[in-house]
Structures are given as structure tokens and as C-alpha cells.
Design a protein around this motif. Structure first.
Motif: not given
Length: 395
Positions: A145, A369, A372-373, A375-377, A379-380
Motif C-alpha cells: 500500500v 482496526r 481498516a487501516v 484497507c483505507g490506505v 484505496v488511497a
């Protein structure tokens, strides 16, 4: 059970342990490629062309197709020679085109895809060996990522080099010295920073010899310091490690007629060189002369500070010497070279041990948690990679 059966069972067990990390890595890269395909289609561009037929990819396929000797003379007097590009990736592209229906660009893309998976597995193996399986999983996902992670899927040499470097370091950590030296030699045929892998092998070997000598002195002169033949294998690994880079650099010097330092002249034609970071410091300082460029300058300062902090964290966490030597040289060459400054983020891609302190922290978090971190990174990073390749891209 024979020795071969035992080794095969060990490899299958290692693959099973690494499978979640490899699946996670593949999912992140698939997301990045999907984002690139959608973004490129919206702009009327070909995502596959961006991955295989622009920037350095064209130079590599040119070497694969036509060999060395091509150069471009620019109006300012600079000479861009394809001798600047190390040969292992073009050789593999040529091999892929020779044994199948692939073009050189297609072969480069396939090599990068396979090498990126091998690199992910190697990163997992190193992190699992040094820490544990969960840290290995987190290290692989963090490498996937990275904002410039899309380069891992391009027909560039970063993925191939990282795979060779990671497995060479793993071989060092597990005492497989001949394997470590062989992989270091191949890494030296891939990128100039192969010097970092060779230095890691040598540093670890010297420390191992010193440790053996100290053990022999403590136990008496007659006790063997290590397993029979290990010293010879260690020396052989040390001898093999620099052969790839040294062989290519000497060949370039012979080809150009400029002697052993001829490769430096080739790099100078691209305005590449080692200046201790002076050019990069000036580049950053110039950002603070106007606004909003000052924001970019501040981001660069923060980024360099983060790299230093992560390296110091690795030292404090007592990472093995081989990892510290390797990482330090990769970072030093990336930041202190006078090359094009937009290339520096991708030049840092092989410095995966910098991610180990972050991986340890992520591994301690609750699974929900941490997921979630990541997956968010992811996508970004996918969005940024699509934007980046459709814009300035990685030179």
C-alpha cells in the motif's frame, strides 16, 4: 523420509504460512490496477501502455530487442545511453519473448508481476524470521500500500530487485551463504543499488567469522567454531556477491573505452551521480521560496525525517546487521544521488526493512482496526497511483 522430501515439505509449509500475506498483497495490487484501468479509460489512455511502454520501460525493452549501444544526444549536450540500464530484466524479457508468444513489453510485465509476488514472499520470510508471522503479514501489506506501490506492477526493475534482495537477506539470516551470494550477484545485475545487497552479505559474513573466532577462543583451540564447511561456504558467498555488479560495470568500462569508471561517465550523461545529498537539499530549499510550493517542501522534510526515524527505530529494535546495512545504503543512495528528484520515492521501494517497525506496531493492533487501516490506505494508494501514472508518472 528422504532429505528431498523434508525440503519439499518445508517449502510447502513456508508457502502455507505466507499464503495469507500473498493473497492480501495480490488483492491490494489488483485494486491498484483496477483503479488505474478506470482512471486511464476516463482519460482516453491505455493503462497497459502506462505500465509497459513508457519511461524506463521503453529503455529496458529497447535493450531486450536491440542490445546495448543505443543513445540519445540532447540539445543541452547530455547523452542518454542505454548502458545505464543493468541487464537482468532485459535478459528475462528476451527470454520470455523467445519461449512464448509475448512481446518484450508483455514479458517485462509478466516478470514484474511474478517478481512482485516473489518479493512479497521474501519480505514475509524476512519479517517472520526476525519477528513473527503476524508482523510478516503486516510488512507485506504495508509494502503493497505504499503510495508509489503501482511501480511494483510496472515493467520496471524495482520488483525484480526487491525479490532478489529480500531472498538474499533471508538466506543470510538463515546461514545459506552460497544462496545469499548468488542472489546478491543477480541483484547486482539488476540495479546499481545491488551494492547494498553485497555489502549486507559481507557485513554479516565478517561478523559471523568474528563470532566464530571468539567462540573458538572461549571453547579452546581444538573445537570447531561452526558446522563443517560453513566457513568455506561463507567465503564462497562473499566472493559470489559482488560478481554481478562488478562484472557489468567493468564490461561497460571496456565497451566505452573509459576503463573501470566508465559506468560513472554513462551515469553522468543522465546527470546522475553521488553528491552527498547537496542537489536534493537545494531542491528542497528552493521549495520554500514561494507558496504553495513551500507546502511541498515541508512534506519533503517530513518525509526525510520519517525515513530517519524508521531507520533509528530499526536500530533500537535490534534488527539484524544485514538488514541495517542494506537499508542504510539503499536510503543513502536514493537521497544522496543527484538524479531526477521525482524518482526518489520509487528508488526507496526496495528499502522494505524500514517498514518493519510500522509492521510491528500494526501487528499489535486489533485485527479489525489493522484491517481498516490497511484497507483505507490501500484505496488511497490505488487512487494516487492511478492519478500519478496518468500525470507525471515515475521517470
Amino acid at each position: 523420509m528422504t532429505d528431498l522430501d523434508t525440503r519439499a515439505a518445508g517449502r510447502r509449509g513456508a508457502l502455507r504460512r505466507a499464503a495469507p500475506a500473498l493473497l492480501g498483497y495480490a488483492a491490494v495490487r489488483a485494486l491498484g490496477l483496477l483503479a488505474l484501468a478506470l482512471w486511464s479509460a476516463a482519460r482516453g489512455k491505455s493503462a497497459y501502455t502506462l505500465l509497459t511502454a513508457r519511461w524506463d520501460s521503453l529503455w529496458y525493452t529497447g535493450v531486450a530487442e536491440l542490445g546495448y549501444g543505443y543513445e540519445v544526444r540532447l540539445p543541452d549536450g547530455d547523452v542518454h545511453s542505454n548502458l545505464a540500464f543493468f541487464p537482468l530484466l532485459p535478459w528475462l524479457e528476451r527470454l520470455g519473448a523467445a519461449v512464448g508468444p509475448l512481446s518484450y513489453a508483455d514479458a517485462g510485465f509478466v516478470v514484474s508481476l511474478l517478481a512482485s509476488l516473489a518479493a512479497a514472499w521474501g519480505i514475509f520470510a524476512v519479517a517472520e524470521h526476525v519477528y513473527d508471522r503476524r508482523v510478516g503479514l503486516c510488512a507485506v501489506l504495508l509494502w503493497a500500500v505504499l503510495p508509489v506501490g503501482v511501480v511494483q506492477s510496472m515493467a520496471y526493475s524495482e520488483s525484480l530487485f526487491t525479490a532478489l534482495a529480500a531472498w538474499s537477506l533471508y538466506a543470510v539470516l538463515t546461514g545459506r551463504w552460497v544462496t545469499a551470494g548468488t542472489l546478491a550477484a543477480l541483484a547486482g545485475l539488476t540495479r546499481p543499488v545491488g551494492l547494498a545487497v553485497t555489502a549486507a552479505v559481507w557485513a554479516a559474513a565478517v561478523v559471523a567469522f568474528a563470532r566464530d573466532r571468539g567462540r573458538a577462543g572461549a571453547d579452546g583451540a581444538h573445537g570447531p567454531p561452526s558446522a563443517p564447511g560453513e566457513g568455506a561456504r561463507r567465503v564462497l558467498g562473499m566472493l559470489l556477491a559482488p560478481l554481478g555488479a562488478a562484472g557489468y560495470v567493468l564490461w561497460v568500462g571496456h565497451r566505452t573505452g573509459d576503463g573501470p569508471l566508465g559506468y560513472l561517465d554513462v551515469q553522468a550523461g543522465w546527470r546522475n551521480g553521488f553528491d552527498g545529498g547537496a542537489a536534493f537539499a537545494r531542491f528542497v530549499a528552493e521549495k520554500f521560496t514561494s507558496f504553495p510550493a513551500a507546502l511541498a517542501g515541508a512534506a519533503l522534510v517530513v518525509g526525510v525525517a520519517l525515513l530517519v526515524r524508521l531507520y533509528v527505530a530499526g536500530v533500537r529494535q535490534r534488527q539484524p546487521l544485514a538488514l541495517l546495512v542494506y537499508t542504510g545504503i539503499v536510503v543513502l543512495l536514493a537521497l544522496c544521488a543527484s538524479s531526477y528528484f521525482g524518482s526518489k520515492p520509487r528508488l526507496l521501494l526496495p528499502a522494505f526493512p524500514l517498514l518493519l517497525p510500522l509492521a510491528r506496531a500494526l501487528a499489535r493492533a486489533r485485527t479489525a482496526r489493522a484491517a481498516a487501516v490497511v484497507c483505507g490506505v490501500a484505496v488511497a494508494a490505488a487512487v494516487y497511483g492511478a492519478f500519478w501514472l496518468n500525470g507525471s508518472g515515475p521517470p
